[in-house]
Design an enzyme around this catalytic site. Structure first.
Site, PDB file in Angstrom:
ATOM      1  N   CYS A 339       0.676  -1.260   0.002  1.00  0.00           N
ATOM      2  CA  CYS A 339      -0.108   0.051   0.104  1.00  0.00           C
ATOM      3  C   CYS A 339       0.906   1.399   0.143  1.00  0.00           C
ATOM      4  O   CYS A 339       1.417   1.803  -1.015  1.00  0.00           O
ATOM      5  CB  CYS A 339      -1.090  -0.014   1.209  1.00  0.00           C
ATOM      6  SG  CYS A 339      -2.247   1.070   0.941  1.00  0.00           S
ATOM      7  N   HIS A 435      -3.624  -5.441   1.330  1.00  0.00           N
ATOM      8  CA  HIS A 435      -3.106  -5.757   2.565  1.00  0.00           C
ATOM      9  C   HIS A 435      -3.609  -7.535   2.869  1.00  0.00           C
ATOM     10  O   HIS A 435      -4.749  -7.555   2.137  1.00  0.00           O
ATOM     11  CB  HIS A 435      -3.972  -4.985   3.684  1.00  0.00           C
ATOM     12  CG  HIS A 435      -3.561  -3.601   3.644  1.00  0.00           C
ATOM     13  ND1 HIS A 435      -2.335  -3.268   3.925  1.00  0.00           N
ATOM     14  CD2 HIS A 435      -4.138  -2.352   3.285  1.00  0.00           C
ATOM     15  CE1 HIS A 435      -1.989  -1.764   4.099  1.00  0.00           C
ATOM     16  NE2 HIS A 435      -3.247  -1.159   3.486  1.00  0.00           N
TER      17      HIS A 435
END
Length: 515
Positions: A339, A435
């Protein structure tokens, strides 16, 4: 009649409220009781995604798992995600609702009371018991007038309160007395008792102190929960992620070599839990680092998520970590960005949304030929589907939470998710916005074998590590400890009783001494 409910508050932050609630959730669920967690307001950059694309704190997602429930925005209706020391993004019922300062939020909290009340009412209409978790300290008297998470919640919902204290810090007996004494008379009457947490030592030496607390306050100490050394999943926030700390309890390697993983401890790290699955692998040693020497010596460098990518990238450069990452890359170490970490590895970052950087686009670490542009709309979604990684096909689960969007990607994709390319790969550098990838057992094994076999030929990836089983094992450890240490039946009975306990202490602020 609404379901039973009780508030588990604390003397301080990190007193262990989340752990106690998770243990009680699991203990009651194992008894066949319909139970749900609730935290009116959480402050954490470790969040989970619900099925409908909302965000809640990871602690509430873990507590839901302990109950056998899927994450829901009802469990955490207000989430604050700090982007700096002064500003936080506000997430209401799972959706972004602006960015404000602490002073602004103090004014706004009173307007969120109805949101919190409605969510708790919905849970009490659905489940037999609702275990509410407080935030910070129950005795934050400076914030009491607008409180929606501690005594303000207890008053509004008319529920009793238990106060958890961390004895490992020292001074827990005084913390109990001081917390109760700092509350106004009406709030004091809602406090039913105390729970000692994180105890190590001889309980007989503590007993006189517990007797003193009961005699002085007129309230019961419901038990003493031991310090559980093997608990480390789903850390509530970055406070528990300290530079130099080893994640989990490393298990001996299956082969002749350890795999050394350096996870960069960013100042505004988010979803730090991504590296926990790696730490469950035998022979994998994961350390949080902020020292260039630790990065240069690693086999595998992970740059985790960040709530403020541009600011954390500047910090990384100030500490010389950018040079250390480049050196590790040149030396053949595998670099993986997740991310915000993925965004840092790019060629250019244009962020006029999260950081509102006055100088326009900034240069990334330029290890991936990718350009990132931040969007005012936030991508929040859970993912599940087939993935092709290297030469393997599998199914993965994960989630995305980010404003930054890929505008140019001249790299090879990391993998294909449901047939669509995602992430980036160039040589030994990898990046993804997803994630939770490493929590997928097959994906993790395929990646470790495919990316690190040449770098660490003596490291052998185990075939039987199961992240889901380890998570549930740790939840059962908490539940077992709670069952053994606390009078769970008494807690359930308190949750269904009228919240009127006493006496009040003579030190109650703004009150005349009790006769």
């Amino acid at each position: 009649m609404p379901a039973s409910a009780i508030l588990i508050a604390g003397t301080t932050s990190d007193a262990g409220k989340s752990m106690v609630v998770a243990g009680l959730c699991r203990a009651l669920a194992r008894r066949g009781i319909s139970v749900a967690p609730f935290k009116a307001q959480n402050m954490s950059n470790n969040s989970a995604v619900t099925a409908d694309g909302g965000e809640i704190g990871r602690a509430q997602a873990l507590q839901a798992e302990a109950c056998g429930l899927a994450p829901s925005t009802l469990f955490n209706p207000v989430l604050l995600k700090p982007g700096s020391d002064h500003r936080s993004q506000v997430v209401v019922r799972g959706r972004v609702s602006g960015t404000i300062t602490a002073a602004d939020y103090h004014e706004r909290r009173s307007h969120l009371r109805s949101v919190v009340a409605d969510a708790l009412d919905d849970l009490r209409d659905t489940y037999d018991v609702v275990l509410c978790e407080g935030a910070g300290s129950a005795a934050e008297v400076n914030l009491r007038d607008s409180d929606i998470a501690n005594m303000g919640l207890a008053e509004a919902a008319d529920i009793p309160v238990l106060i958890v204290g961390d004895i490992d810090r020292g001074g827990v007996l005084a913390h109990f007395l001081g917390t109760l004494a700092a509350l106004g008379t009406d709030d004091q009457t809602r406090v039913a008792g105390f729970i000692v947490n994180k105890f190590r030592g001889d309980l007989s030496l503590l007993r006189p102190g517990l007797d003193w607390v009961e005699e002085t306050t007129g309230r019961v100490v419901l038990g003493v929960v031991p310090f559980l050394t093997d608990l480390w999943i789903d850390t509530e926030d970055g406070l528990g992620v300290t530079p130099g700390a080893t994640v989990g309890r490393p298990q001996p390697p299956a082969g002749s070599r350890w795999l050394d993983v350096a996870a960069i401890r960013l100042p505004r790290v988010s979803n730090s839990t991504d590296v926990e699955a790696l730490a469950m692998e035998p022979g994998v040693r994961v350390r949080w680092v902020d020292n260039p020497a630790d990065v240069s010596a690693a086999d595998f460098v992970v740059i985790p998520g960040s709530k403020s990518t541009v600011a954390d990238l500047a910090w990384l450069r100030e500490r010389g970590l950018d040079v250390a990452i480049a050196d590790a890359h040149s030396d053949g170490a595998v670099i993986f960005g997740i991310c915000g970490g993925f965004q840092m590895l790019s060629h250019r970052i244009d962020d006029a949304v999260e950081s509102q950087h006055p100088g326009g686009p900034v240069s990334g670490l330029d290890l991936l030929p990718v350009d990132i542009e931040f969007s005012s709309s936030k991508t929040v979604q859970s993912l599940e589907g087939p993935v092709r990684l290297f030469e393997g096909n599998m199914t993965v689960q994960g989630y995305e939470i980010h404003h930054g969007q890929v505008r140019r990607n001249d790299a090879e994709p990391l993998h294909a998710v449901a047939g669509a390319p995602e992430g980036a790969r160039r040589g030994n550098v990898y990046g993804s916005h997803i994630h939770g990838l490493f929590a997928n057992d097959e994906w993790r094994r395929v990646f470790l074998r495919g990316a690190l076999s040449a770098r660490v030929p003596g490291f052998i990836v185990a075939d039987d590590t199961c992240v889901a089983s380890e998570r549930m094992r740790q939840l059962d450890v908490i539940a077992d400890a709670v069952e053994q240490a606390l009078d769970v039946d008494a807690i359930v009975e308190m949750a269904s009783s009228a919240p009127r306990f006493g006496p009040t202490l003579r030190l109650a602020r703004g009150e005349e001494p009790a006769e």
